[in-house]
Scaffold this motif. Structure first.
Motif, PDB file in Angstrom:
ATOM      1  N   LEU A 102       1.779   4.580   4.345  1.00  0.00           N
ATOM      2  CA  LEU A 102       3.084   4.032   3.974  1.00  0.00           C
ATOM      3  C   LEU A 102       2.924   2.909   2.965  1.00  0.00           C
ATOM      4  O   LEU A 102       3.646   2.851   1.956  1.00  0.00           O
ATOM      5  N   GLN A 103       1.973   2.008   3.205  1.00  0.00           N
ATOM      6  CA  GLN A 103       1.772   0.890   2.300  1.00  0.00           C
ATOM      7  C   GLN A 103       1.315   1.365   0.920  1.00  0.00           C
ATOM      8  O   GLN A 103       1.797   0.874  -0.105  1.00  0.00           O
ATOM      9  N   LEU A 104       0.418   2.339   0.887  1.00  0.00           N
ATOM     10  CA  LEU A 104      -0.035   2.888  -0.391  1.00  0.00           C
ATOM     11  C   LEU A 104       1.130   3.521  -1.149  1.00  0.00           C
ATOM     12  O   LEU A 104       1.246   3.363  -2.375  1.00  0.00           O
ATOM     13  N   ALA A 105       1.999   4.218  -0.429  1.00  0.00           N
ATOM     14  CA  ALA A 105       3.149   4.876  -1.070  1.00  0.00           C
ATOM     15  C   ALA A 105       4.130   3.859  -1.632  1.00  0.00           C
ATOM     16  O   ALA A 105       4.608   3.981  -2.759  1.00  0.00           O
ATOM     17  N   LEU A 106       4.434   2.824  -0.847  1.00  0.00           N
ATOM     18  CA  LEU A 106       5.400   1.822  -1.304  1.00  0.00           C
ATOM     19  C   LEU A 106       4.858   1.029  -2.485  1.00  0.00           C
ATOM     20  O   LEU A 106       5.598   0.651  -3.394  1.00  0.00           O
ATOM     21  N   GLU A 107       3.549   0.761  -2.483  1.00  0.00           N
ATOM     22  CA  GLU A 107       2.945   0.009  -3.588  1.00  0.00           C
ATOM     23  C   GLU A 107       2.945   0.811  -4.892  1.00  0.00           C
ATOM     24  O   GLU A 107       3.051   0.236  -5.974  1.00  0.00           O
ATOM     25  N   SER A 108       2.836   2.128  -4.774  1.00  0.00           N
ATOM     26  CA  SER A 108       2.723   2.959  -5.982  1.00  0.00           C
ATOM     27  C   SER A 108       4.032   3.637  -6.368  1.00  0.00           C
ATOM     28  O   SER A 108       4.121   4.254  -7.435  1.00  0.00           O
ATOM     29  N   GLY A 109       5.039   3.545  -5.519  1.00  0.00           N
ATOM     30  CA  GLY A 109       6.314   4.205  -5.803  1.00  0.00           C
ATOM     31  C   GLY A 109       6.324   5.685  -5.478  1.00  0.00           C
ATOM     32  O   GLY A 109       7.208   6.418  -5.930  1.00  0.00           O
ATOM     33  N   ALA A 110       5.351   6.137  -4.686  1.00  0.00           N
ATOM     34  CA  ALA A 110       5.284   7.544  -4.298  1.00  0.00           C
ATOM     35  C   ALA A 110       6.280   7.840  -3.184  1.00  0.00           C
ATOM     36  O   ALA A 110       6.659   6.958  -2.415  1.00  0.00           O
ATOM     37  N   VAL A 111       6.714   9.086  -3.121  1.00  0.00           N
ATOM     38  CA  VAL A 111       7.526   9.540  -1.993  1.00  0.00           C
ATOM     39  C   VAL A 111       6.638   9.559  -0.753  1.00  0.00           C
ATOM     40  O   VAL A 111       5.498  10.030  -0.799  1.00  0.00           O
ATOM     41  N   PHE A 112       7.132   9.018   0.350  1.00  0.00           N
ATOM     42  CA  PHE A 112       6.390   9.017   1.614  1.00  0.00           C
ATOM     43  C   PHE A 112       7.126   9.864   2.633  1.00  0.00           C
ATOM     44  O   PHE A 112       8.326   9.696   2.840  1.00  0.00           O
TER      45      PHE A 112
END
Length: 240
Positions: A102-112
């Protein structure tokens, strides 16, 4: 593993797979297209083979990056590869690794998106639940809404401390250590619904914050927006 073929047949071509687990005998009744000869092999390498097979069947040129690592302790190279993805799917079996995704997705703007099943057992199944949820900055966070629990993640983290700390967590039942029963039927449903949710988002048909099916009472909940209640600041999405 169950989500691989539906993704390939839906048109996805580029995959980054991260998992340090190997196929065990207890996986044979839960993972599709996995054979006894795969026992002992890394799951991501078996998954890479299945992606290639599905790609050839539909004439799709698939590309796969494989990391035989734990996402929580992954190398910077592995995490950069994940953050280069448009979509991060957290299909792991503990809260700690899902929060890391989740943190990686939010930091990069990826869909989680995360998906999974919950089975409560006694002499017979007491609860059969399938669930999918997502995350978006400024809208919905699985931690804020209680779909992921930092407290459980801290218990999961005791595995990395090891020794008496980990032994105590296991002995007192904080960390389940029992192989899951045969749930391929539910896993297949979650996998198909997860891919459908991705297709809905890509097609501009909207998105669900939470999709949940309870097989004990036959209820189905598809919630477009979840009202969040947060006591204090969320250390992942930053909301307060």
């Amino acid at each position: 593993m169950a989500v691989i073929e539906p993704l390939v047949r839906a048109g996805f071509q580029n995959f980054t797979l991260v998992d340090f687990d190997r196929v065990e005998e207890t996986n044979l009744n839960r993972l599709p297209s996995v054979h006894r000869r795969d026992i002992g092999r890394f799951k991501v390498k078996v998954a890479s083979r299945l992606i290639a097979q599905a790609g050839r069947s539909v004439g799709s040129a698939t590309k796969v990056k494989v990391f035989t690592e734990d996402v929580y302790t992954a190398s910077s190279r592995c995490k950069r590869a994940l953050q280069a993805c448009d979509v991060i799917l957290a299909l792991t079996d503990n809260h700690l690794s899902r929060i890391e995704c989740l943190q990686l997705a939010l930091e990069s703007g990826a869909v989680f998106l995360q998906g999974g099943v919950e089975i409560l057992l006694d002499e017979q199944p007491k609860r059969l639940l399938a669930e999918i949820s997502g995350a978006e900055l400024g809208r919905y966070c699985p931690i804020c809404s209680g779909r992921l629990h930092p407290g459980q993640a801290s218990l999961d983290a005791r595995r990395y401390v090891g020794g008496e700390v980990w032994d105590h967590a296991q002995q007192n039942g904080y960390v389940p250590d029992v192989p899951a029963p045969s749930v391929m039927s539910i896993n297949s449903l979650v996998a198909g619904t997860l891919v459908l949710e991705l297709q809905r988002r890509i097609a501009g048909l909207g998105s669900w914050d939470l999709w949940q099916c309870d097989f004990n009472n036959g209820s189905l909940h598809a919630i477009e927006r979840i009202d969040e209640t947060l006591n204090g600041e969320c250390h992942v999405c930053g909301r307060s």
